[in-house]
Design a protein around this motif. Sequence first.
Motif, PDB file in Angstrom:
ATOM      1  N   ILE A 182      63.399  49.296 -13.425  1.00 21.56           N
ATOM      2  CA  ILE A 182      63.560  49.476 -14.867  1.00 21.56           C
ATOM      3  C   ILE A 182      63.020  48.244 -15.582  1.00 21.56           C
ATOM      4  CG2 ILE A 182      65.197  49.827 -16.760  1.00 21.56           C
ATOM      5  CD1 ILE A 182      67.131  51.061 -14.742  1.00 21.56           C
ATOM      6  N   VAL A 184      63.132  46.333 -19.027  1.00 18.89           N
ATOM      7  CA  VAL A 184      64.085  46.341 -20.132  1.00 18.89           C
ATOM      8  C   VAL A 184      63.974  45.068 -20.961  1.00 18.89           C
ATOM      9  CG1 VAL A 184      65.925  45.329 -18.702  1.00 18.89           C
ATOM     10  CG2 VAL A 184      66.529  46.724 -20.711  1.00 18.89           C
ATOM     11  N   THR A 186      66.398  42.808 -23.173  1.00 22.36           N
ATOM     12  CA  THR A 186      67.815  42.565 -23.404  1.00 22.36           C
ATOM     13  C   THR A 186      68.040  41.882 -24.751  1.00 22.36           C
ATOM     14  OG1 THR A 186      67.498  40.684 -21.900  1.00 22.36           O
ATOM     15  CG2 THR A 186      68.647  42.599 -21.034  1.00 22.36           C
ATOM     16  N   SER A 191      62.080  40.154 -21.756  1.00 22.96           N
ATOM     17  CA  SER A 191      61.706  41.309 -20.950  1.00 22.96           C
ATOM     18  C   SER A 191      61.893  40.966 -19.483  1.00 22.96           C
ATOM     19  CB  SER A 191      60.236  41.689 -21.183  1.00 22.96           C
ATOM     20  OG  SER A 191      60.019  42.077 -22.512  1.00 22.96           O
ATOM     21  N   LEU A 206      72.576  50.069 -16.316  1.00 23.92           N
ATOM     22  CA  LEU A 206      71.513  50.787 -17.018  1.00 23.92           C
ATOM     23  C   LEU A 206      71.445  52.238 -16.568  1.00 23.92           C
ATOM     24  CD1 LEU A 206      68.683  48.086 -16.918  1.00 23.92           C
ATOM     25  CD2 LEU A 206      69.806  48.970 -18.978  1.00 23.92           C
ATOM     26  N   SER A 211      71.608  53.077 -23.665  1.00 20.64           N
ATOM     27  CA  SER A 211      70.992  51.918 -24.331  1.00 20.64           C
ATOM     28  C   SER A 211      71.985  50.809 -24.620  1.00 20.64           C
ATOM     29  CB  SER A 211      70.328  52.364 -25.637  1.00 20.64           C
ATOM     30  OG  SER A 211      71.298  52.877 -26.535  1.00 20.64           O
ATOM     31  N   VAL A 216      65.036  49.996 -22.827  1.00 18.84           N
ATOM     32  CA  VAL A 216      64.182  50.207 -21.670  1.00 18.84           C
ATOM     33  C   VAL A 216      62.784  50.580 -22.135  1.00 18.84           C
ATOM     34  CG1 VAL A 216      63.780  51.722 -19.687  1.00 18.84           C
ATOM     35  CG2 VAL A 216      66.070  50.808 -20.134  1.00 18.84           C
ATOM     36  N   THR A 217      61.788  49.897 -21.604  1.00 25.64           N
ATOM     37  CA  THR A 217      60.400  50.171 -21.981  1.00 25.64           C
ATOM     38  C   THR A 217      59.666  51.003 -20.940  1.00 25.64           C
ATOM     39  OG1 THR A 217      59.694  48.042 -21.044  1.00 25.64           O
ATOM     40  CG2 THR A 217      60.246  48.103 -23.401  1.00 25.64           C
TER      41      THR A 217
END
Length: 478
Positions: A182, A184, A186, A191, A206, A211, A216-217
């Motif tokens: 993942i 993410v 924060t 990142s 997660l 969320s 999460v990207t």
Amino acid sequence: MEHVNRRTVLGMAGAATIATTIPAGPALAKPRPQPHFLKPGDLGYAEELRVFNLVQTPNPGLVVAARTAGDVRNAVRYAASHDAPVAVLATGHQPSVPIGRDAVLVSTRAMRGVTIDAKRRIARVEAGALWQDVVDKAAPAGLAPLVGSTGIVGVVGYTLGGGLSPTLGRQYGWAADHVRRIDVVTADGRSSTVTATSDPDLFFGLRGGKSNFGLVTAIEFDLFPVTTFYGGSIVFAGADAAKLLHAYRRWVLTVPEAMSSSVALMHFPDQDGFPPPLRGKAVAMLRIAYVGDAAKGAALVKPLREVATPIMDGVSQQPYTAFGAIHADPVDPVTAFERTGLLSELTAETVDALVEMAGPGAPFPITLTEVRHLGGALAREPEVPNAVSQRDAAFTVFMAGITGPDGAQAARAAQDAIIKRLRPWSTGGMYLNFMSVDEASTDAVRHAYKPGVYQRLRKLKRRVDPCNMFRLNHNILP
């Protein structure tokens, strides 16, 4: 006999606010073109806020139309510098709490990248990707994901909430069980790529916490060697609802894990555009997804098919890319008032209660009341633990009242009555991805988790988001 049409079956059925205090564009993102950052009244603002469920529309002071993980990172940093809460929006299928002018909303709808690694049977998916994107790209490799009920649902939100697949769930488990990595952002604006070894607690939270712990990207998850299924929907007259459900409650005790299914009690309005057999009618719809030999699937379904004479029968061998035909969910935005619950069993008394409260003679006709079979791999703990908790439930109950504002109060009252009537068979738990705006309180969210899991998530929240920046969701308090 008419076949079920995917598009028609259900779809037709005080401090100063950010909006007045933030500058035209974040200083942190000066090189970025201005259209990434949209305030109320800006061209593109309303377009980025399009939602599928119109029951609640976001109204943030700033929208960040993210195209990259860097855009998401800048948005979080900017929100932190203004002490603003952060929300995320992909498709808007599951509204929760109101998103007002004090908020920064990150729209990920442009982040649609999907990469398939056929050799490793893995998909890498960006934050805005839809299930149909993944299915269509995986199919040429003979692979399939643990998809939801419709191709227009966002992959990431669905998966982070658990991910209950009506096609492969009973055979392979929850979608969250098969996530490998993942990416993410924060609350500190950093990142990172999170795995089971890099940060076990965050990886745990997660996968099931949505969320609450960051934006999460991208995610990576397993694919499975599935190309076809035997399935679709069979529609019976409302008068046959009790017969079908009583046969169904016995039938589910005998089926293999490769068989996923549900029964939906539905009420169609008497309006133009509906197929004549459904217009103005109450019906009972059997939904089937069997992964295996078509002849075996037909033999398994035969006892239910013979309960009564179907109005429509759309169950057949189909390519996995046609998975949306099973539930035939709406493809256009709707105003849907929703409620949910989990059942420990489906007894004769449970069926009688369901038919009384949601069947053809219901006091108030809810558009849809679905009972979905769980069990199988959904009941087993994954190899790498996650926050998905309600594995002891035997069935979900999901209700949707598709109505205008004038019908909202009556729909909600009817749903309350059904939930109360089903209480003797309720587990007391909730499935996070089905929880609606009426079930988004922090107390209700607690019931989506085992007590020990919830306390672990609160401890994680205190570590990664102590100020609760990510609170515009089904929130877990620090």
